[in-house]
Write an enzyme that holds these catalytic residues in place. Sequence first.
Site, PDB file in Angstrom:
ATOM      1  N   THR A 162       0.784  -1.164  -0.099  1.00  8.96           N
ATOM      2  CA  THR A 162       0.113   0.020   0.018  1.00  8.96           C
ATOM      3  C   THR A 162       0.959   1.200  -0.001  1.00  8.96           C
ATOM      4  OG1 THR A 162      -1.783  -1.148   1.205  1.00  8.96           O
ATOM      5  CG2 THR A 162      -1.756   1.274   1.466  1.00  8.96           C
ATOM      6  N   ARG A 190     -14.503  -6.768  -0.436  1.00 10.54           N
ATOM      7  CA  ARG A 190     -14.001  -6.398   0.903  1.00 10.54           C
ATOM      8  C   ARG A 190     -13.227  -4.687   0.764  1.00 10.54           C
ATOM      9  NH1 ARG A 190      -8.467  -4.714   2.344  1.00 10.54           N
ATOM     10  NH2 ARG A 190      -8.140  -5.386   4.675  1.00 10.54           N
ATOM     11  N   VAL A 191     -13.739  -4.326   1.609  1.00  8.14           N
ATOM     12  CA  VAL A 191     -13.285  -2.828   1.905  1.00  8.14           C
ATOM     13  C   VAL A 191     -12.172  -2.690   3.261  1.00  8.14           C
ATOM     14  CG1 VAL A 191     -13.550  -0.338   2.269  1.00  8.14           C
ATOM     15  CG2 VAL A 191     -15.139  -1.688   0.978  1.00  8.14           C
ATOM     16  N   GLY A 192     -10.858  -2.330   3.053  1.00  8.80           N
ATOM     17  CA  GLY A 192     -10.011  -2.469   4.202  1.00  8.80           C
ATOM     18  C   GLY A 192     -10.158  -1.086   5.056  1.00  8.80           C
ATOM     19  N   ASP A 193      -8.916  -0.694   5.716  1.00  8.07           N
ATOM     20  CA  ASP A 193      -8.912   0.436   6.428  1.00  8.07           C
ATOM     21  C   ASP A 193      -8.996   1.718   5.620  1.00  8.07           C
ATOM     22  OD1 ASP A 193      -6.441  -0.639   5.802  1.00  8.07           O
ATOM     23  OD2 ASP A 193      -5.403   1.297   6.563  1.00  8.07           O
ATOM     24  N   THR A 213      -0.620   1.843   6.798  1.00 10.90           N
ATOM     25  CA  THR A 213      -0.674   0.679   5.963  1.00 10.90           C
ATOM     26  C   THR A 213      -0.302  -0.517   6.877  1.00 10.90           C
ATOM     27  OG1 THR A 213       0.822  -0.424   4.351  1.00 10.90           O
ATOM     28  CG2 THR A 213       1.885   0.828   5.731  1.00 10.90           C
ATOM     29  N   GLY A 214      -0.986  -1.536   6.513  1.00 14.26           N
ATOM     30  CA  GLY A 214      -0.554  -2.946   7.126  1.00 14.26           C
ATOM     31  C   GLY A 214      -2.140  -3.733   7.151  1.00 14.26           C
TER      32      GLY A 214
END
Length: 299
Positions: A162, A190-193, A213-214
């Site tokens: 990212t 899927r939606v991440g942070d 990121t992570g």
Amino acid sequence: MPNNNCAIIVHGGAGDIPDQQVADHVDGCRLAAAAGWRILQDGGSAIDAMEAAIQMLEDLPVFDAGRGSYLTTDGIVEMDAIVMDGATLQMGATAGVQHVRHPITLARRIMERAPHNMLISAGAENFARECGLELCAAEWFETPYTRAVWQEYGRLPMLTGTVGCVARDATGALVAGTSTGGSDHKLPGRVGDVPLVGSGAYADNRSAAASATGDGDKIMRVVLSKTVCDLAGGGLPAAAAAKAAIATLAERTGGTAGIIIIDRSGRTGFAHNTRRMSRAWIDADGTLQAGIEPAAGST
Ligand code: ASP
């Protein structure tokens, strides 16, 4: 002599970046930080500098953003991005876009022109088209490496890449942006942070601006970017705030991540509890610095 108000920091992801990608990661981060810095030194705005830096990283196939984004279990890319302006607290975010060459620019256009803060999937792509943004065929985003990771799922290392940038311009204004292809082999939808305000990025001229990121599914549970900005706003130096925020993430969720920050005084900082995090930065003294340790080849 550089303009002392300006600062920029970029990251290219935090995780188990393999030895053979170390050089490309660091080179990409250096190029992006230098590109953003030139804009700042020419009197450009923090948002222009951030956008230029992230566009460059999105185009480099070594990073999990734009071209080089990981594929979902269905074998397609779904990219997320966010932009936040610390002067106005305005933000723009997008999720699940499949054809937008520069999701960071789409996030910026959403912030500047849309009547909402976030647009996803087909609606976001329609908006991108109306704004005249460049759309690419699905194959453009794929690389031999991302296809191999998809085909060999579980047999190649889970990587991250990212990208993010925080910039402070001559007026002292702070901006943060983050762009990602999300986690490797994620479920479609899927939606991440990253597009969640306060998680993937946050910016407030009164405190700080940050990009994370992570492990996004853990990052969002401690609203990592807002957490680090609040710590800096409360008086912790940028580097200490970054360390404390990552410690909170680890303690409360067991997650791993990295964070970059510039505080309201222009001090840069970063922290990560992953093996590596690629990053590059330039602050008051005008010197380009970069890191990703441990160096390739060390155990
Ligand atoms: N945070 C990103 C996500 O969960 C992935 C990453 O930073 O590597 O979508």
